[in-house]
Design an enzyme around this catalytic site. Structure first.
Site, PDB file in Angstrom:
ATOM      1  N   ASP A  27     -43.056 -23.971  -2.990  1.00  0.00           N
ATOM      2  CA  ASP A  27     -44.139 -23.956  -3.961  1.00  0.00           C
ATOM      3  C   ASP A  27     -45.605 -23.055  -3.677  1.00  0.00           C
ATOM      4  O   ASP A  27     -45.813 -22.898  -2.210  1.00  0.00           O
ATOM      5  CB  ASP A  27     -44.771 -25.311  -4.253  1.00  0.00           C
ATOM      6  CG  ASP A  27     -45.495 -25.438  -5.654  1.00  0.00           C
ATOM      7  OD1 ASP A  27     -45.420 -24.297  -6.351  1.00  0.00           O
ATOM      8  OD2 ASP A  27     -46.156 -26.316  -5.867  1.00  0.00           O
ATOM      9  N   HIS A  39     -43.385 -14.267  -5.357  1.00  0.00           N
ATOM     10  CA  HIS A  39     -41.988 -14.615  -5.309  1.00  0.00           C
ATOM     11  C   HIS A  39     -41.204 -13.798  -4.308  1.00  0.00           C
ATOM     12  O   HIS A  39     -40.176 -14.149  -3.524  1.00  0.00           O
ATOM     13  CB  HIS A  39     -41.086 -14.462  -6.701  1.00  0.00           C
ATOM     14  CG  HIS A  39     -41.724 -15.419  -7.526  1.00  0.00           C
ATOM     15  ND1 HIS A  39     -41.964 -16.706  -7.307  1.00  0.00           N
ATOM     16  CD2 HIS A  39     -42.102 -15.165  -8.725  1.00  0.00           C
ATOM     17  CE1 HIS A  39     -42.441 -17.361  -8.306  1.00  0.00           C
ATOM     18  NE2 HIS A  39     -42.516 -16.478  -9.421  1.00  0.00           N
ATOM     19  N   ASN A  42     -37.974 -24.286 -15.004  1.00  0.00           N
ATOM     20  CA  ASN A  42     -38.447 -22.885 -14.792  1.00  0.00           C
ATOM     21  C   ASN A  42     -38.135 -21.968 -15.771  1.00  0.00           C
ATOM     22  O   ASN A  42     -38.852 -20.637 -15.706  1.00  0.00           O
ATOM     23  CB  ASN A  42     -38.272 -22.232 -13.586  1.00  0.00           C
ATOM     24  CG  ASN A  42     -39.031 -23.207 -12.201  1.00  0.00           C
ATOM     25  OD1 ASN A  42     -38.347 -23.231 -11.153  1.00  0.00           O
ATOM     26  ND2 ASN A  42     -40.429 -23.664 -12.302  1.00  0.00           N
ATOM     27  N   TRP A  43     -37.496 -22.290 -16.553  1.00  0.00           N
ATOM     28  CA  TRP A  43     -36.921 -21.292 -17.699  1.00  0.00           C
ATOM     29  C   TRP A  43     -38.129 -20.917 -18.671  1.00  0.00           C
ATOM     30  O   TRP A  43     -38.257 -19.922 -19.585  1.00  0.00           O
ATOM     31  CB  TRP A  43     -35.668 -21.787 -18.376  1.00  0.00           C
ATOM     32  CG  TRP A  43     -34.432 -21.787 -17.624  1.00  0.00           C
ATOM     33  CD1 TRP A  43     -33.919 -23.042 -17.407  1.00  0.00           C
ATOM     34  CD2 TRP A  43     -33.838 -20.667 -17.382  1.00  0.00           C
ATOM     35  NE1 TRP A  43     -32.779 -22.532 -16.504  1.00  0.00           N
ATOM     36  CE2 TRP A  43     -32.548 -21.169 -16.671  1.00  0.00           C
ATOM     37  CE3 TRP A  43     -33.958 -19.247 -17.443  1.00  0.00           C
ATOM     38  CZ2 TRP A  43     -31.527 -20.420 -16.221  1.00  0.00           C
ATOM     39  CZ3 TRP A  43     -32.836 -18.412 -16.757  1.00  0.00           C
ATOM     40  CH2 TRP A  43     -31.775 -19.022 -16.198  1.00  0.00           C
ATOM     41  N   ARG A  63     -40.852 -20.215 -17.849  1.00  0.00           N
ATOM     42  CA  ARG A  63     -41.877 -19.144 -17.571  1.00  0.00           C
ATOM     43  C   ARG A  63     -41.521 -17.793 -18.289  1.00  0.00           C
ATOM     44  O   ARG A  63     -40.533 -17.692 -18.936  1.00  0.00           O
ATOM     45  CB  ARG A  63     -41.715 -18.982 -16.040  1.00  0.00           C
ATOM     46  CG  ARG A  63     -42.014 -20.155 -15.197  1.00  0.00           C
ATOM     47  CD  ARG A  63     -42.142 -19.728 -13.675  1.00  0.00           C
ATOM     48  NE  ARG A  63     -42.676 -20.995 -13.147  1.00  0.00           N
ATOM     49  CZ  ARG A  63     -43.041 -21.353 -12.184  1.00  0.00           C
ATOM     50  NH1 ARG A  63     -43.346 -20.189 -11.270  1.00  0.00           N
ATOM     51  NH2 ARG A  63     -43.741 -22.506 -11.644  1.00  0.00           N
ATOM     52  N   ARG A 103     -45.969 -33.956  -5.190  1.00  0.00           N
ATOM     53  CA  ARG A 103     -45.186 -34.661  -6.131  1.00  0.00           C
ATOM     54  C   ARG A 103     -43.762 -33.953  -5.937  1.00  0.00           C
ATOM     55  O   ARG A 103     -43.552 -32.932  -5.062  1.00  0.00           O
ATOM     56  CB  ARG A 103     -45.673 -34.373  -7.403  1.00  0.00           C
ATOM     57  CG  ARG A 103     -45.795 -32.875  -7.857  1.00  0.00           C
ATOM     58  CD  ARG A 103     -46.213 -32.992  -9.054  1.00  0.00           C
ATOM     59  NE  ARG A 103     -46.726 -31.263  -9.612  1.00  0.00           N
ATOM     60  CZ  ARG A 103     -47.915 -30.942  -9.614  1.00  0.00           C
ATOM     61  NH1 ARG A 103     -48.911 -31.850  -9.581  1.00  0.00           N
ATOM     62  NH2 ARG A 103     -48.064 -29.507  -9.753  1.00  0.00           N
ATOM     63  N   LEU A 104     -42.553 -34.633  -6.390  1.00  0.00           N
ATOM     64  CA  LEU A 104     -41.248 -34.420  -6.264  1.00  0.00           C
ATOM     65  C   LEU A 104     -40.705 -33.481  -7.273  1.00  0.00           C
ATOM     66  O   LEU A 104     -39.713 -32.726  -6.897  1.00  0.00           O
ATOM     67  CB  LEU A 104     -40.440 -35.625  -6.284  1.00  0.00           C
ATOM     68  CG  LEU A 104     -38.990 -35.802  -5.860  1.00  0.00           C
ATOM     69  CD1 LEU A 104     -38.845 -35.165  -4.284  1.00  0.00           C
ATOM     70  CD2 LEU A 104     -38.382 -37.165  -5.858  1.00  0.00           C
ATOM     71  N   SER A 105     -41.351 -33.448  -8.362  1.00  0.00           N
ATOM     72  CA  SER A 105     -40.934 -32.343  -9.413  1.00  0.00           C
ATOM     73  C   SER A 105     -39.394 -32.124  -9.737  1.00  0.00           C
ATOM     74  O   SER A 105     -38.841 -31.173  -9.897  1.00  0.00           O
ATOM     75  CB  SER A 105     -41.452 -30.930  -9.088  1.00  0.00           C
ATOM     76  OG  SER A 105     -43.063 -30.954  -8.803  1.00  0.00           O
TER      77      SER A 105
HETATM   78  C1  FPP Z   1     -42.657 -22.126  -7.155  1.00  0.00           C
HETATM   79  O1  FPP Z   1     -44.052 -21.233  -6.922  1.00  0.00           O
HETATM   80  C2  FPP Z   1     -41.736 -21.028  -6.701  1.00  0.00           C
HETATM   81  C3  FPP Z   1     -40.637 -20.782  -7.836  1.00  0.00           C
HETATM   82  C4  FPP Z   1     -40.729 -21.252  -9.194  1.00  0.00           C
HETATM   83  C5  FPP Z   1     -39.708 -19.799  -7.374  1.00  0.00           C
HETATM   84  C6  FPP Z   1     -39.386 -19.657  -5.979  1.00  0.00           C
HETATM   85  C7  FPP Z   1     -38.522 -18.564  -5.592  1.00  0.00           C
HETATM   86  C8  FPP Z   1     -38.566 -17.986  -4.613  1.00  0.00           C
HETATM   87  C9  FPP Z   1     -39.176 -18.305  -3.243  1.00  0.00           C
HETATM   88  C10 FPP Z   1     -37.642 -16.692  -4.440  1.00  0.00           C
HETATM   89  C11 FPP Z   1     -36.328 -17.425  -4.296  1.00  0.00           C
HETATM   90  C12 FPP Z   1     -35.281 -16.231  -3.502  1.00  0.00           C
HETATM   91  C13 FPP Z   1     -34.541 -16.684  -2.820  1.00  0.00           C
HETATM   92  C14 FPP Z   1     -33.363 -15.559  -2.220  1.00  0.00           C
HETATM   93  C15 FPP Z   1     -34.072 -18.110  -2.376  1.00  0.00           C
HETATM   94  P1  FPP Z   1     -44.880 -21.104  -8.198  1.00  0.00           P
HETATM   95  O2  FPP Z   1     -44.617 -19.938  -8.739  1.00  0.00           O
HETATM   96  O3  FPP Z   1     -44.800 -22.355  -9.121  1.00  0.00           O
HETATM   97  O4  FPP Z   1     -46.405 -21.180  -7.672  1.00  0.00           O
HETATM   98  P2  FPP Z   1     -47.672 -21.565  -8.119  1.00  0.00           P
HETATM   99  O5  FPP Z   1     -47.792 -23.074  -8.346  1.00  0.00           O
HETATM  100  O6  FPP Z   1     -48.494 -21.134  -7.182  1.00  0.00           O
HETATM  101  O7  FPP Z   1     -47.918 -20.798  -9.338  1.00  0.00           O
END
Ligand code: FPP
Length: 240
Positions: A28, A45, A76-77, A79, A195-197
């Protein structure tokens, strides 16, 4: 993105008295990491995917048997299509890389947990291929949670049991129909959220938690070691 990686951070050579058999990691903070730098969320990401590679490798080197990474939830869809597309393309890069090097050279097993429904066909084929090609590997198992939701996993397990004609369901029945993830011993969540989300709801019943304010793209091997040091000291009683 070497430009943003912490360079020359000394890495503690680690050995642990006790390790979690199954470690869960919620990746996260990618969006906030990017925002702080005036970059698009997708840059966070991209960096996060690099950190995933580093941490997965270290977990394998330490000999942790199972590691689950929460990469994309069923929620997450919601987004933007651009962000979803960018994350899916990062999976694809990893899957192609896995096919090229990791699958043949490594002895780690890759298993995708989550629903294949709604996933791009090119990704589903590569996911199936990576699972098939690493099925006989018996070192660390990397569970990548993609299009995953803990509630959805439990509901789908119960529906399978109903379809089998069960009228009374035990805990063991449900466990046997989950995405084959063992009990989770510790969950690491960076980025300041506690949190566990919807991650590993069933498997985390007796999980230890470790939180940190570090955003996932800044998460280092030393942060992983700090979490594991904390785990060594936990007194686990499992309700007893
Ligand atoms: C949460 O951070 C992260 C995600 C929803 C995506 C995680 C994806 C990756 C780390 C790339 C995955 C790739 C591979 C190869 C496994 P957030 O975007 O919710 O961050 P924020 O809370 O700061 O907005």
């Amino acid at each position: 993105m070497a430009l943003f990686r912490k360079k020359n951070t000394p890495v503690e050579k680690a050995s642990f008295d006790v390790l979690p058999n199954h470690l869960g990691i919620i990746m996260d903070g990618n969006g906030r990491w990017a925002k702080k730098r005036g970059l698009p969320r997708t840059a966070g990401h991209k960096e996060g995917a690099e950190v995933f590679r580093t941490i997965a490798k270290e977990c394998a080197e330490l000999g942790i048997k199972y590691v689950s990474f929460y990469a994309f939830s069923t929620e997450n869809w919601k987004r933007s299509p651009e962000e979803v597309d960018a994350i899916m393309n990062l999976f694809k890069d990893y899957l192609l890389e896995a096919k090229r090097d990791f699958v043949k050279a490594g002895d780690n097993k890759i298993i995708f947990i989550g629903s294949r429904e709604g996933m791009r066909q090119d990704l589903v084929e590569l996911m199936d291929e990576a699972e098939r090609d690493t099925a006989s590997h018996n070192s660390t198992t990397i569970y990548l949670a993609i299009n995953y939701g803990g509630r959805q996993e439990i509901v789908s397990a119960v529906n399978k049991l109903i379809a089998e004609g069960k009228t009374e369901i035990t805990e063991d029945d449900i466990s046997s129909e989950l995405y084959t993830v063992p009990e989770c011993d510790m969950i690491i969540r960076p980025s300041g959220e506690q949190r566990l989300s919807n991650f590993l709801l069933w498997q985390a019943a007796y999980s230890e938690f470790w939180y940190s304010d570090v955003l996932w793209p800044d998460f280092t091997v030393n942060d992983l070691h700090s979490a594991l040091r904390a785990f060594e000291k936990r007194n686990r009683r499992f309700g007893g």
